[in-house]
Scaffold this motif. Structure first.
Motif, short mmCIF file in Angstrom:
data_model
loop_
_atom_site.label_atom_id
_atom_site.label_comp_id
_atom_site.label_asym_id
_atom_site.label_seq_id
_atom_site.Cartn_x
_atom_site.Cartn_y
_atom_site.Cartn_z
N GLY A 1 -75.49 24.44 41.60
CA GLY A 1 -74.30 24.62 40.78
C GLY A 1 -73.14 23.76 41.22
N PRO A 2 -72.03 23.87 40.49
CA PRO A 2 -70.87 23.00 40.78
C PRO A 2 -70.11 23.44 42.03
CG PRO A 2 -70.38 24.51 38.98
CD PRO A 2 -71.81 24.73 39.32
N LEU A 3 -69.49 22.46 42.67
CA LEU A 3 -68.63 22.76 43.82
C LEU A 3 -67.26 23.18 43.31
CD1 LEU A 3 -70.90 21.31 45.37
CD2 LEU A 3 -69.16 20.11 46.66
N ASP A 4 -66.56 23.95 44.13
CA ASP A 4 -65.22 24.36 43.71
C ASP A 4 -64.26 23.17 43.82
OD1 ASP A 4 -64.42 24.10 46.36
OD2 ASP A 4 -64.87 26.18 46.82
N ALA A 5 -63.05 23.38 43.30
CA ALA A 5 -62.09 22.27 43.23
C ALA A 5 -61.75 21.71 44.61
CB ALA A 5 -60.82 22.75 42.53
N ASP B 1 -62.16 13.02 35.30
CA ASP B 1 -63.08 14.16 35.28
C ASP B 1 -64.16 14.06 36.36
OD1 ASP B 1 -63.86 16.57 34.34
OD2 ASP B 1 -65.16 15.77 32.76
N PHE B 2 -63.72 13.75 37.58
CA PHE B 2 -64.69 13.65 38.69
C PHE B 2 -65.16 15.05 39.09
CE2 PHE B 2 -65.57 13.73 43.28
CZ PHE B 2 -66.58 12.80 43.35
N ARG B 3 -66.45 15.26 39.07
CA ARG B 3 -67.03 16.56 39.44
C ARG B 3 -68.20 16.36 40.38
NH1 ARG B 3 -68.83 18.40 33.95
NH2 ARG B 3 -68.59 16.19 33.56
N VAL B 4 -68.39 17.33 41.23
CA VAL B 4 -69.53 17.31 42.16
C VAL B 4 -70.31 18.61 41.98
CG1 VAL B 4 -70.26 17.05 44.57
CG2 VAL B 4 -68.11 16.02 43.81
N SER B 5 -71.60 18.47 41.95
CA SER B 5 -72.44 19.67 41.84
C SER B 5 -73.71 19.46 42.67
CB SER B 5 -72.80 19.93 40.37
OG SER B 5 -73.48 18.82 39.84
N ILE B 6 -74.42 20.55 42.85
CA ILE B 6 -75.70 20.50 43.57
C ILE B 6 -76.80 20.82 42.57
CG2 ILE B 6 -77.03 21.33 45.54
CD1 ILE B 6 -74.38 20.19 46.42
N ASP B 7 -77.77 19.95 42.50
CA ASP B 7 -78.88 20.16 41.56
C ASP B 7 -80.19 20.03 42.34
OD1 ASP B 7 -80.48 20.39 39.35
OD2 ASP B 7 -80.27 18.27 38.77
N HIS B 8 -80.85 21.16 42.54
CA HIS B 8 -82.11 21.19 43.30
C HIS B 8 -81.95 20.53 44.68
CE1 HIS B 8 -83.54 21.77 39.14
NE2 HIS B 8 -84.43 22.55 39.71
N GLY B 9 -80.89 20.87 45.34
CA GLY B 9 -80.65 20.38 46.69
C GLY B 9 -80.07 18.98 46.76
N ARG B 10 -79.83 18.38 45.61
CA ARG B 10 -79.25 17.03 45.61
C ARG B 10 -77.80 17.08 45.15
NH1 ARG B 10 -83.55 12.85 44.69
NH2 ARG B 10 -85.50 13.94 44.99
N ILE B 11 -76.98 16.28 45.80
CA ILE B 11 -75.58 16.18 45.39
C ILE B 11 -75.50 15.26 44.17
CG2 ILE B 11 -73.33 15.27 46.09
CD1 ILE B 11 -74.06 16.21 48.93
N VAL B 12 -74.72 15.70 43.19
CA VAL B 12 -74.59 14.93 41.95
C VAL B 12 -73.11 14.71 41.66
CG1 VAL B 12 -75.06 14.87 39.47
CG2 VAL B 12 -76.72 15.93 41.03
N TYR B 13 -72.74 13.44 41.47
CA TYR B 13 -71.39 13.09 41.04
C TYR B 13 -71.41 12.85 39.53
CZ TYR B 13 -69.81 11.86 45.84
OH TYR B 13 -69.45 11.86 47.16
N SER B 14 -70.37 13.32 38.84
CA SER B 14 -70.20 13.00 37.42
C SER B 14 -68.76 12.54 37.21
CB SER B 14 -70.46 14.23 36.55
OG SER B 14 -71.71 14.78 36.83
N PHE B 15 -68.59 11.47 36.48
CA PHE B 15 -67.24 10.98 36.20
C PHE B 15 -67.28 9.98 35.05
CE2 PHE B 15 -67.91 6.81 38.14
CZ PHE B 15 -68.96 7.07 39.02
N THR B 16 -66.11 9.65 34.57
CA THR B 16 -66.00 8.69 33.47
C THR B 16 -65.03 7.58 33.87
OG1 THR B 16 -66.38 10.43 31.85
CG2 THR B 16 -65.36 8.40 31.05
N LEU B 17 -65.47 6.36 33.67
CA LEU B 17 -64.61 5.20 33.96
C LEU B 17 -64.17 4.58 32.64
CD1 LEU B 17 -66.38 3.26 36.86
CD2 LEU B 17 -64.26 4.56 36.98
N LYS B 18 -62.87 4.64 32.38
CA LYS B 18 -62.36 4.01 31.16
C LYS B 18 -62.02 2.55 31.45
CE LYS B 18 -60.52 8.05 28.81
NZ LYS B 18 -59.34 8.88 28.55
#
Lengths: 204, 477
Positions: free
Chosen positions: A77-81, A118-135
């Motif tokens: 799941g997602p990491l807190d802020a 909208d930079f977000r970090v989450s854990i998916d099946h033990g892997r760290i995942v970054y999500s973000f948008t570059l305009k």
């Protein structure tokens, strides 16, 4: 000339070649990479105009997150802020000078990106995942121009690979004829010319 | 009589061996202390500054030793903090970023830039002005070599393979969280061994140092193997001291480890430069490089006298400098040939022959301290792969597995570096065996030693100068 002489000369030649190779190429090559990322990206377009690149970086399980100073992470799941902010400061913001390893070329000319949204970090099946948008600083039109998008680290400290077959996709607001096709970008070799990165040709 | 002489000879040899072992042990201990001290200083250097710095963010618990205090974007004595991407952490990232420089304008670029449909960002509009455009020229990556495709493809395949191994090692280290069964750590250790061998295949300054140092003197195969092992051991010890020192001693925990590892680069190059100067000094003095066992002189050279006097075993008074000694030497060589063919010739070995043997051994044995310093210079900067494995093993509360993995890596590195060292030994023998060189062996050896020392000085000196003047950033490997 005896076989022994030939073998000795061959051995000596190999020795000299190894020595010469060590001397010439020593400063050029390091034992990279050390970080591996599987990426997926979606080009956010309006018609034929590219506005931004939304992307996801999926790290390997062995990514040393402890070096950011965070010792306990959720299983899923997602990491807190607060933790996301630490990741952003300790393991993301430094990439600003490299456009977060994004390379968008219009007719061979590089384009500039804004700070990530909208930079977000989450854990998916033990892997760290970054999500973000570059305009993009200046949205670009694909009409009549050659657009190439690639994600790579010139120093090859970080190795990028597409996350699946269709890692780069076109957003829903794009013209239906717009497509992304991957190719080996031989015009932008990295790591002293040894590694040829993967890029995507965007055409409408 | 013969039995008494034999006992005396054995006793003398034992004395010499014991003395050399004692000297060697002292030198090894001194160099180990240097390595540990360098890594420990690097590990400790930022502690006070970091402790004094405002943390900025709150540490989310300290369940893992050495982990915590994430507010370490400020630098300590080791320089700016380095993140997991090998880049300095910036407190405030720039407003926007580009692939290239920001200078210049380009009409065609302005033509392709269009305003965003929402038109809400004034800065976007200003960015479309010519002055804010991207550079005119397409920035090519800063690569130096245009490699032929087969060479490039081979190198790339090797890189991918070692990268894949490294990735699996880090994943396996992460698995220690869930299972530390013998199968997991045995897999980890074996993969580390293979990774160490592959990791060291790519040219690096360590192999340059080892190859050049061995290639510039008449070194023995044993020396090449020992130097490879010593260099790899130093690299492993450096990583272990750095990571565990940071985890247990440093206030900033593990988050400054990469920064400290990077700061050891200049230590490495400085030491390498010093080794080069030292080797050059010795070469110019003919102290440890230049001899010709076949040369016949009426009087010994100063260097030979120095070496002979330094032996101190009482047997080497005659050496091979005199014609008379040379005649006796022939007897020794004849005896040696006989021994090769299987006869017992120990009783035929004369004191002169033993003296000659000891003299050659002492001349061929390069100064131990220089040998050890070369290994420290080549290996003091640790490998990032080893650091990451140690960090993962500490986080998984299985530090011993991490240490075993790092030493397995070192063993693999030692194998590869030894091969490079053997290449250096072979190159030296190749040059010395040429007919022209053989006629003037002493001059050739001196020339090789001088050239090798100059290569080390030039290479390391340029790196130090560029690092100190900021023309080159320290890097992680």
């Amino acid at each position: 000339m005896s076989i022994r002489t030939v073998l000795r000369r061959f051995r000596n030649g190999v020795c000299l070649a190894a020595m010469a190779g060590s001397v010439v190429a020593s400063p050029a090559v390091c034992a990279h990479p050390h970080v591996w990322i599987a990426y997926s990206a979606q080009l956010q377009m309006e018609g034929r105009t590219v506005l931004a690149v939304a992307q996801t970086w999926r790290f390997t399980k062995g990514f040393p997150a402890q070096l950011t100073g965070i010792d306990t992470l959720p299983q899923d799941g997602p990491l807190d802020a607060k933790q996301s902010a630490i990741f952003k400061q300790q393991a993301f913001a430094s990439l600003a000078s490299t456009s977060y390893f994004n390379h968008l070329f219009v007719d061979g000319k590089p384009q500039r990106f804004r700070d990530p949204d909208d930079f977000r970090v989450s854990i998916d099946h033990g892997r760290i995942v970054y999500s973000f948008t570059l305009k993009l600083v200046s949205p670009v039109s694909a009409d009549g121009h050659q657009l190439d998008l690639g994600i790579w680290d010139d120093s090859f400290f970080v190795a990028y690979a597409p996350d699946g077959q269709n890692a780069v996709t076109i957003g829903p607001n794009a013209q239906a004829s717009c497509t992304a096709k991957s190719f080996m970008d031989h015009s932008h070799p990295i790591f002293n010319g040894i590694v040829v990165p993967l890029a995507n040709a965007i055409s409408c | 009589m013969r039995t008494g002489a034999g006992v005396a000879h054995v006793g003398g040899m034992a004395l010499v061996i014991r003395r050399r072992l004692k000297t060697g042990a002292r030198a090894v201990a001194a160099c180990l202390c240097m390595t540990v001290a360098a890594a420990a200083v690097a590990a400790w250097s930022a502690t006070l500054a970091t402790a004094a710095a405002s943390p900025g963010t709150v540490a989310p618990g300290v369940a893992t030793p050495g982990v915590g205090t994430p507010g370490v974007a400020t630098s300590g004595g080791a320089g700016p903090a380095i993140d997991v991407f090998g880049r300095p952490i910036t407190a405030t990232p720039p407003a926007d970023s580009s692939n290239g420089s920001d200078s210049g304008s380009d009409a065609s670029q302005a033509a392709t830039a269009v305003h965003p449909p929402d038109g809400t960002r004034a800065s976007d509009a200003s960015a479309a002005k010519p002055g804010a455009d991207v550079p005119e020229s397409s920035p090519q990556p800063a690569h130096v070599f245009h490699l032929p495709e087969p060479v490039r493809a081979t190198l790339a395949a090797g890189l991918m393979l070692q990268g894949e191994l490294d990735s699996r090692i880090e994943d396996a280290a992460n698995e220690l969280h869930h299972s530390s069964s013998p199968r997991v750590w045995l897999t980890l250790v074996l993969m580390s061994l293979a990774y160490g061998m592959l990791h060291a295949v790519g040219p690096g300054h360590g192999k340059l140092a080892v190859g050049t140092w061995l290639g510039s003197r008449r070194a023995r195969v044993t020396q090449a193997l020992l130097l490879g092992g010593w260099t790899a051991s130093v690299q492993a010890i450096s990583a272990i001291v750095l990571v565990f020192g940071a985890a247990w001693l440093s206030a900033s925990g593990l988050s400054m480890v990469l920064s400290r590892a990077e700061s050891l680069e200049i230590v490495s190059y400085t030491l390498l430069c010093a080794v080069g100067v030292w080797a050059l000094w010795n070469a110019l003095r003919n102290a440890d490089c230049c001899f010709d066992p076949n040369a016949i002189r009426l009087t010994p050279t100063k260097a030979q006298m120095r070496i002979r006097d330094g032996n101190g075993d009482g047997d080497s008074d005659e050496g091979n400098a005199y014609l008379g000694a040379r005649i006796q030497l022939r007897r020794f060589e004849g005896a040696r040939r006989t021994r090769v063919f299987g006869a017992d010739t120990d009783r035929r070995t004369t004191p002169v022959a033993r003296g000659y043997s000891t003299w050659v051994a002492s001349v061929r044995t390069a100064p131990l301290a220089q040998f050890l310093a070369t290994g420290v210079a080549a290996g003091v900067r640790p490998c990032v792969g080893a650091i990451f494995v140690l960090v993962a093993s500490i986080a998984a509360h299985a530090p011993w597995v991490g240490i075993a993995s790092v030493f397995a890596m070192a063993f693999g590195v030692a194998i590869t570096v030894s091969v490079v060292g053997l290449a250096g030994v072979g190159a030296n023998r190749l040059v010395a065996s040429q007919p022209r060189s053989r006629r003037r062996l002493q001059t050739t050896q001196r020339m090789l030693a001088t050239v090798g020392a100059l290569i080390l000085i030039a290479f390391a000196g340029v790196q130090v100068a560029m690092l100190l003047t900021g023309q080159m950033a320290a890097s992680l490997t």
